[in-house]
Design an enzyme around this catalytic site. Structure first.
Site, PDB file in Angstrom:
ATOM      1  N   HIS A 128     -42.384  -1.287 -17.498  1.00 40.08           N
ATOM      2  CA  HIS A 128     -40.895  -1.447 -17.037  1.00 40.08           C
ATOM      3  C   HIS A 128     -39.935  -0.571 -17.687  1.00 40.08           C
ATOM      4  O   HIS A 128     -39.009   0.067 -17.016  1.00 40.08           O
ATOM      5  CB  HIS A 128     -40.688  -2.677 -17.195  1.00 40.08           C
ATOM      6  CG  HIS A 128     -39.435  -3.330 -16.099  1.00 40.08           C
ATOM      7  ND1 HIS A 128     -39.678  -3.278 -14.897  1.00 40.08           N
ATOM      8  CD2 HIS A 128     -38.276  -3.672 -16.353  1.00 40.08           C
ATOM      9  CE1 HIS A 128     -38.395  -3.524 -14.192  1.00 40.08           C
ATOM     10  NE2 HIS A 128     -37.566  -3.865 -15.060  1.00 40.08           N
TER      11      HIS A 128
ATOM     12  N   ARG B 107     -40.475   2.927 -16.106  1.00 41.19           N
ATOM     13  CA  ARG B 107     -39.858   2.716 -14.863  1.00 41.19           C
ATOM     14  C   ARG B 107     -38.106   3.121 -15.080  1.00 41.19           C
ATOM     15  O   ARG B 107     -37.545   3.886 -14.373  1.00 41.19           O
ATOM     16  CB  ARG B 107     -39.835   1.538 -14.167  1.00 41.19           C
ATOM     17  CG  ARG B 107     -39.175   1.213 -12.870  1.00 41.19           C
ATOM     18  CD  ARG B 107     -39.381  -0.149 -12.396  1.00 41.19           C
ATOM     19  NE  ARG B 107     -38.460  -0.753 -11.480  1.00 41.19           N
ATOM     20  CZ  ARG B 107     -38.340  -0.379 -10.138  1.00 41.19           C
ATOM     21  NH1 ARG B 107     -38.775   0.549  -9.426  1.00 41.19           N
ATOM     22  NH2 ARG B 107     -37.522  -1.252  -9.556  1.00 41.19           N
TER      23      ARG B 107
ATOM     24  N   TYR C 246     -27.972   1.990 -14.551  1.00 44.18           N
ATOM     25  CA  TYR C 246     -28.029   3.589 -14.785  1.00 44.18           C
ATOM     26  C   TYR C 246     -26.774   4.199 -14.961  1.00 44.18           C
ATOM     27  O   TYR C 246     -26.697   5.299 -15.736  1.00 44.18           O
ATOM     28  CB  TYR C 246     -28.970   4.011 -13.836  1.00 44.18           C
ATOM     29  CG  TYR C 246     -30.365   3.492 -13.735  1.00 44.18           C
ATOM     30  CD1 TYR C 246     -31.108   3.116 -14.896  1.00 44.18           C
ATOM     31  CD2 TYR C 246     -30.640   2.501 -12.645  1.00 44.18           C
ATOM     32  CE1 TYR C 246     -32.401   2.086 -14.862  1.00 44.18           C
ATOM     33  CE2 TYR C 246     -31.711   1.618 -12.741  1.00 44.18           C
ATOM     34  CZ  TYR C 246     -32.547   1.571 -13.986  1.00 44.18           C
ATOM     35  OH  TYR C 246     -33.728   0.440 -13.668  1.00 44.18           O
TER      36      TYR C 246
END
Length: 360
Positions: A308, A311, A342
């Site tokens: 994860h 990712r 992000y």
């Protein structure tokens, strides 16, 4: 239907008969819209709630599937607060805020259906009083908080290429004196490098990597077709693009997949493994994919890395070169709010990049 959904649908069919009739009615109502995996989580949450009702003497029933609707109507806010406290402090498995909110949200969905949508023979709501409508569920973590937790725990810029290179060849030097580890590495390094490279150049989830079949790859268009989380259409796979950097790794792995792992002709899985005592390679498990990433990450000096976080690493890098909505589409997020993390992560990254330029 993919492997995970088939398994969860079987488990859902097994568990639903142990629920009261009105919960079974709700599950059937939601079946066209939610995946079997999501509905199975609902059922598990309802099992915990109903078991608690019985244990607290808040139901007139003696078994779970006989809890009447009237018991739900008679619930006080104090009872709901006590259930929230139970979830947070229970000995078997105390839950965090996010999990508690999810379980309460599952109850809210059920109570809303029973009080606003479902009707009896006289067109009256099945549930006359909805105590869960009073329950406020606050988001446990904002995007900024999530970004703060991830800060310093992702691969950034040149570290992405460095980690891929380490899986391809660097790990060998660190296990040179361990014959067993060295043998396993030599056997699987091309496959492992392909997995890591693909994730870091596409942002795929571990479940998506696990479910990949050989036929899902389109090398010309640089994409794979995957069943995306939250999408309940089992006739359609979502195309997810990967960067040019992944092509060579995929090509190298496909060239040795059959000769090295000897999968049966009917084995469609892209990523396969040869288990001890087996003569034919079979689809890798999700756990095996997760563990191989952790194995390399520890030796690389970043023990907190996981599939994860790979990712997340891709997503942060991708967001720097694209906008919020392209990143949302690439990652398969249902809401741009999830992708907002992000934006906060790259604020710090761009700040550090400016400082580096100033220093040089």
């Amino acid at each position: 239907m993919n492997i995970i959904k088939v398994k969860d649908r079987h488990e859902l069919d097994r568990r639903v008969p142990s629920m009261p009739w009105y919960i079974e009615k709700f599950i059937n109502y939601k079946l066209p819209d939610l995946s079997p995996s999501s509905l199975l989580e609902y059922v598990r949450d309802y099992e915990i709630f109903l078991s608690w009702l019985l244990a607290e003497g808040l139901s007139t029933a003696t078994v779970m599937n006989q809890v009447p609707l009237e018991d739900l109507e008679r619930l006080h806010m104090d009872s709901v607060n006590n259930f929230r406290m139970f979830l947070a402090t229970r000995k078997a498995q105390a839950n965090g805020k996010t999990t508690i909110n999810r379980k309460l949200s599952a109850l809210r969905s059920l109570f809303h259906y029973l009080s606003q949508i479902a009707e009896d023979d006289n067109f009256y709501p099945l549930l006359k009083r909805n105590v869960m409508a009073k329950v406020e569920i606050k988001r446990a973590h904002k995007a900024k908080d999530s970004a703060a937790k991830l800060e310093g725990k992702l691969l950034q810029e040149e570290e992405i290429a460095e980690f891929i290179a380490y899986v391809k060849e660097g790990y060998e030097h660190d296990v040179a004196t361990n014959k067993q580890a060295l043998y396993a590495y030599e056997l699987n390094k091309v496959r492992d490098a392909c997995i890591v490279t693909l994730i870091l150049n596409s942002g795929l989830r571990v479940s998506e990597v696990f479910n990949l079949n050989v036929d899902d790859i389109d090398m010309k268009l640089k994409l794979v077709h995957v069943y995306r989380k939250g999408k309940n259409d089992d006739t359609f796979k979502t195309p997810v693009y990967f960067r040019l950097d992944a092509i060579q790794a995929i090509t190298d792995y496909l060239s040795i997949r059959t000769s090295r792992y000897k999968p049966a002709k009917k084995e469609k899985a892209l990523f396969v493994a040869m288990a001890n005592g087996k003569k034919e390679g079979e689809r890798m498990t999700k756990r095996a994919i997760q563990e191989l990433v952790i194995k390399y990450a520890k030796r690389f000096g970043k023990p907190y890395l996981s599939v994860h976080k790979l990712r997340h690493s891709f997503a942060t890098d991708y967001y720097l070169q694209n906008d919020l909505y392209k990143t949302q589409e690439q990652l398969g997020h249902a809401s741009p709010e999830t992708t907002q993390i992000y934006a906060h992560l790259t604020d710090r990254t761009m700040s550090e990049a400016i400082d580096k330029r100033a220093e040089s």
